[in-house]
Structures are given as structure tokens and as C-alpha cells.
Design a protein around this motif. Structure first.
Motif, mmCIF file in Angstrom:
data_model
loop_
_atom_site.group_PDB
_atom_site.id
_atom_site.type_symbol
_atom_site.label_atom_id
_atom_site.label_comp_id
_atom_site.label_asym_id
_atom_site.label_seq_id
_atom_site.Cartn_x
_atom_site.Cartn_y
_atom_site.Cartn_z
ATOM 1 N N ASP A 126 121.333 41.703 0.789
ATOM 2 C CA ASP A 126 121.101 42.398 2.057
ATOM 3 C C ASP A 126 120.563 43.810 1.831
ATOM 4 O O ASP A 126 119.745 44.310 2.620
ATOM 5 N N THR A 168 116.921 43.416 1.153
ATOM 6 C CA THR A 168 116.214 43.123 2.408
ATOM 7 C C THR A 168 116.021 44.394 3.227
ATOM 8 O O THR A 168 114.929 44.659 3.753
ATOM 9 N N SER A 194 118.807 35.933 3.839
ATOM 10 C CA SER A 194 119.925 36.647 4.452
ATOM 11 C C SER A 194 120.471 35.794 5.592
ATOM 12 O O SER A 194 119.723 35.074 6.255
ATOM 13 N N PHE A 225 124.833 39.193 7.746
ATOM 14 C CA PHE A 225 124.010 40.288 7.230
ATOM 15 C C PHE A 225 124.767 41.616 7.326
ATOM 16 O O PHE A 225 125.250 42.001 8.389
ATOM 17 N N TYR A 226 124.865 42.304 6.195
ATOM 18 C CA TYR A 226 125.742 43.477 6.080
ATOM 19 C C TYR A 226 125.283 44.645 6.952
ATOM 20 O O TYR A 226 126.091 45.463 7.389
#
Length: 557
Positions: free
Chosen positions: A494, A497, A541, A545-546
Motif C-alpha cells: 500500500d 501504491t 491493493s 487499503f492502509y
């Protein structure tokens, strides 16, 4: 021209039949080309026929006299094809039937021979042997590809032939076709024999998948030392084998019983094998090769980690010192996903070779060693309390890369749902956000690489030191996350990303660098941008998603 030759032979045969006092009223020549038939019956000159010699036109006179008749035959019924072309076996049998010289009946008699014998009462071995013969014939046809036949046609022919061979024809001996079914079942039973679903679930040391590997294969390949089975046969890594022997020799002098170790490792072998994907070209039966590899590689890793913590026999020198050119390369290779040993093997070797009861645990020694070289900022703040807390989770340690992953992440409980929904959102890059009024600042007291916040138009981010090994470490941590099935949060995936969205070009890197968020030691800003833009290739992801909240806040601008 070919038709003319056929007519000439037909006239000769007709004369021969007449001499035998046999009467044949009409002789028929069959042709599969409609254009040829039109040309024979049409006396007009055509520019496409000017290359045909006059001597070949006599066929028109023969046809006109009625001595011979020409008819159209469809390709599927053109028996001559079996003598002039490469045809599929099933079609060859069909042509033989049309010619009245055997065909399917003969083939079935050969394949489904109903003469049982003492050794093979069901005839299953005969069928299997013939299947193999035909398989070889079909494979040969695929290789040669004669007459421009595609591989697809040949495969279809193979399918038809197997249907012909395995056709369920009831008879007195086997009215249900059970013998044929038994033969097929036995083949698949042999394939299923070594298949174990539990081994798939217990795999923890993966081969990096193609989508992740293709953008930078070197990032997952050891350059100095092979640990584990995946790169064991790489000849470029051979020179390090002598260092493994040197470490083992030192441990033997200190009392390690090699024979007892191999015996005990035999008991652990099955559990260790399940930790890997399919291992090719490695003899795991009888010769102890796998166990010898576990012992040599394991002792090398354990002793190298000890030397990094200044733990080695008094009066002796380090086998590999800090100033040795190999040192940094070995550290790099020890953090590759494909270059790992199961942690329970390393931990056992560490325990049986400890010379001091007060020596730190292997996970603590590992964290201390990697904190000196992993320039991501988060391990550098590990204090004694953090190290002691890691001991609680020692039973969950999988391998050295996972140890680094574990101390890097704030939390990572085992996944509790099967939610496989992909996260697929877009976000403006740093330059666009800056133009929209967003400010950037470095986190003052960094506790985690992932501590990114966005509040009241201000984005605070931890500082990232980009060095030569940064991309390799991040890629392998991401590969571990992407291929693990028991992680709830994919922190590094994440993060990659988020950074890929934030950085589109060198302008974005320059902006973040000026704010102290990125500290680059590898050259120009374009190279940093390239790293993050390519690193995300193949990364997925999910709904967990963090940075979901940050995306939501930015979208509200």
C-alpha cells in the motif's frame, strides 16, 4: 495437368480390363477442385491457363467423347489424400474405410483386442501402449507441421483419436467399460499421489511471481550467496560454498556433531520442504542432499549474524569482516524472498551452537544487524523494549525477511475475512496537490515508515532514505506480502501504491526532496521516480487499503 495424367492411366487400365474380357461401360475420374472440372469442360482460352502445354488439352477430347466422366468429390471423401498428403490418423482411418481396405474395424480390433492373457486380462496395458504410440505420432506431426497444418488441427485430431481408443464399447467381458475407466483413473491417481493441499497452505518461502519479477528480475536474485534450494545450482554463487564449510568447520571444533544434526534434520525435512514452492532438480530422497543444504546454509547464516554482533571464538578472526567487499552483498542476499531458510531451522541451529547462555535470541541478533543497514528509518529507533517484545512472537517468525517485515509494521493480525475486493482509486500527484494548495512536511518524530497523515490541507510524511539497496528491499517485502495468505494489512504494498500515485515525474520527487521527505543517494530525481513507478507493477491493493482515509480526504478537496 494432374487430371490429364490420371486420365492417361485410366485409359490404360480400361484397355487392360478389356483384354481380360471384362466390360466397363463408364470410367469415372473424381476431382476435388471445381475450377479444374470447369477448365476441362470449357474450351475457351484463359490467361491463367496459358502456361499449360497443348499436349495436356487432349483430356477435353476424351471427356467430350464420353469415354471418361469427371465428377466433383468433396475433400473429406477424397481417398487419394491419404497417399499424397500428411493427414490426421482419424481421417486416415476414414479414407481406408472408403477405399474398402480396413479402417476403423481393423483399428478397433488392434486397440480393443479382446484376447485376455494371464498378465493383462483386461487388455489395459495394450491400450496404454498404443496410446503412447499414437501420442508420439501426433507430437511428431506437430513438430513437422507439414502441408501448413496448424498445431490446433493436430491437437483436435489427437483428441478424436483418444476418443476412438478409449471409446466405451460394451462386450461380454466388460459390459460397463470399467476396465477402460480403471486405466484412466490409475493414471490420474498417480498424478494426485504427491499432491497435498496442506503443503500449499504452509508454503512461506515463495518463488516471486512473474508479474512482480518482470520489471526488475535482478532485485530478487542473489549476487553473492545462495541460501536455500531455489538458487543452489547457480554456478556464479559457487565460490561462497567454501565459506559455508569454514563456518561449519569452526562449529565442529566447538563441539557440533554433524552426524547428529543430519539425523535430526531428517525429522524436520518434511516440514521444511512444505515451506517452499515446488523444488526442481533437488534430490530429497536417500542422499541427505536437502538436509546437508539446511545444515551448511543454516550454519552460515547463524554464524554470519553472530559475527555482525561481534560474537565469535576468542583468539580467532572473523571469517567475513565488515571491510570485506562480500559483506554488503551478503546482507543484501539475506533479505531476498527466494533466498531464505525456515526460521525454525535457523533458531534450532542457533540454540544448539550457543556458547553463552546470555546470548541474545536469533531474532534479536537479526534485528540488531539489519537495523544498521536497512536505511528506511523505522528500524533505527528499535529500543531494548521493542527487541524484548519481539521475543513474544518468536514462534510466528517464518524467515529473516519476515522478521524485518514484522518489526517494520505497527500491527498485522492474521486475516479474518476473505474479502478480495481490489482497491482501485486515483489520486493527484504531489505537484498537482501543491498547486491545489496542499502543503507537505516531514514527520518530526518518526515511529513508522507508514505514518502518513493528511489534515487541514497538510500532508505529513516520514523521511525515506533512498540508497542502492532500497528498491531491492522494498520489492522483496512487497513480494512477501503479495504472496502471503495470512496478512490483514499489506503495509509495503500500500505504501508503494500511495507513492506511485504521489510521484509521477522528477518534478514530484524534487518537491518531496526539498521538504526533506525523500533523501536520495542514488543520483538524479528521474531515477527515484522510475523506482516508484515500476515498483508497483503487478502489485494489488485490497479493500483493507492502509491509506483509505487519506485518499478520501484528498478526494474531498
Amino acid at each position: 495437368m494432374a487430371a490429364t495424367e490420371a486420365v492417361k492411366k485410366a485409359i490404360w487400365l480400361k484397355g487392360l480390363v478389356a483384354e481380360l474380357s471384362l466390360v466397363q461401360l463408364e470410367l469415372i475420374i473424381r476431382c476435388d477442385r471445381q475450377s479444374v472440372i470447369h477448365l476441362i469442360k470449357n474450351q475457351r482460352f484463359h490467361e491463367h491457363t496459358k502456361h499449360i502445354d497443348v499436349i495436356f488439352h487432349f483430356i477435353r477430347d476424351v471427356i467430350e467423347d464420353g469415354d471418361i466422366k469427371v465428377e466433383k468429390v468433396i475433400t473429406d471423401n477424397n481417398v487419394a489424400d491419404m497417399l499424397t498428403k500428411t493427414v490426421l490418423l482419424a481421417k486416415f482411418a476414414h479414407y481406408k474405410d472408403l477405399a474398402g481396405i480396413g479402417g476403423k474395424k481393423v483399428m478397433h480390433q488392434l486397440i480393443d483386442k479382446e484376447e485376455p492373457n494371464d498378465q493383462d486380462p483386461s487388455g489395459s496395458q495394450t491400450k496404454k501402449c498404443i496410446n503412447q504410440i499414437f501420442d508420439e505420432m501426433f507430437e511428431d506431426q506437430v513438430r513437422r507441421g507439414k502441408e501448413n497444418r496448424s498445431g490446433h488441427e493436430i491437437k483436435e485430431g489427437k483428441k478424436v483419436m483418444h476418443q476412438l481408443i478409449d471409446k466405451k464399447e460394451t462386450n461380454d467381458q466388460d459390459p460397463s467399460g470399467s476396465q477402460t475407466k480403471k486405466c484412466i483413473n490409475q493414471i490420474f491417481d498417480e498424478m494426485f499421489e504427491d499432491l497435498d493441499n496442506s503443503s500449499i497452505k504452509s508454503c512461506i518461502i515463495f518463488k516471486v511471481n512473474v508479474r512482480l519479477r518482470e520489471s526488475n528480475p535482478d532485485a530478487y536474485t542473489p549476487k553473492m550467496v545462495s541460501i536455500g534450494p531455489y538458487h543452489k545450482k547457480n554456478p556464479q554463487l559457487g565460490p561462497m560454498e567454501k565459506y559455508k564449510l569454514l563456518y561449519l568447520q569452526r562449529l565442529r571444533k566447538e563441539g557440533l556433531d554433524v552426524k547428529s544434526c543430519i539425523t535430526y534434520l531428517e525429522h524436520l525435512k518434511e516440514e521444511a520442504l512444505k515451506c517452499y514452492d515446488d523444488i526442481e532438480d533437488l534430490d530429497t530422497d536417500g542422499s541427505h542432499e536437502f538436509c546437508k543444504m539446511l545444515l551448511l546454509d543454516g550454519c552460515f547464516v547463524v554464524e554470519f549474524i553472530r559475527e555482525c554482533s561481534e560474537i565469535y571464538p576468542k583468539g580467532e578472526e572473523k571469517i567475513i569482516s565488515f571491510v570485506d567487499y562480500k559483506y554488503n552483498q551478503i546482507l543484501r542476499d539475506l533479505l531476498l524472498l527466494e533466498n531464505q531458510l525456515p526460521f525454525f531451522i535457523l533458531d534450532w541451529l542457533h540454540l544448539i551452537t550457543m556458547q553463552d547462555d546470555d546470548e541474545l535470541s536469533l531474532e534479536e541478533l537479526s534485528i540488531t544487524m539489519f537495523s544498521r543497514v536497512v536505511n528506511l528509518g523505522y528500524i533505527l529507533t528499535c529500543d531494548e523494549y521493542h527487541l524484548k517484545r519481539c521475543r513474544i512472537y518468536a514462534s510466528d517468525m517464518k524467515h529473516l525477511l519476515q522478521v524485518v517485515h514484522g518489526v517494520s509494521c505497527q500491527r498485522n493480525f492474521k486475516i479474518c475475512s476473505n474479502d478480495d475486493i481490489k482497491w482501485n482509486k486515483v489520486m493527484p500527484n504531489a505537484t498537482e496537490l501543491s498547486e491545489a494548495g496542499v502543503s507537505f512536511a516531514k514527520v518530526s518524530n518518526m515511529t513508522s515508515l507508514f505514518d502518513i497523515k493528511f489534515e487541514n490541507g497538510l500532508m505529513t510524511m516520514p523521511s525515506l532514505h533512498v540508497v542502492d539497496s532500497t528498491e531491492i528491499l522494498l520489492r522483496n517485502l512487497i513480494a512477501y506480502e503479495q504472496q502471503s495468505i495470512d496478512l490483514e494489512y499489506l503495509y509495503f504494498s500500500d505504501y508503494a501504491t500511495f507513492m506511485d500515485h504521489l510521484i509521477n515525474s522528477n518534478k514530484d520527487v524534487k518537491l518531496l526532496r526539498r521538504k526533506g521527505i525523500i533523501k536520495s543517494w542514488i543520483g538524479d530525481d528521474k531515477e527515484v521516480a522510475r523506482i516508484f513507478n515500476k515498483m508497483r507493477n503487478g502489485v494489488r491493493s485490497y479493500s483493507t487499503f492502509y491509506y483509505h482515509e487519506q485518499y478520501t480526504s484528498i478526494s474531498a478537496l
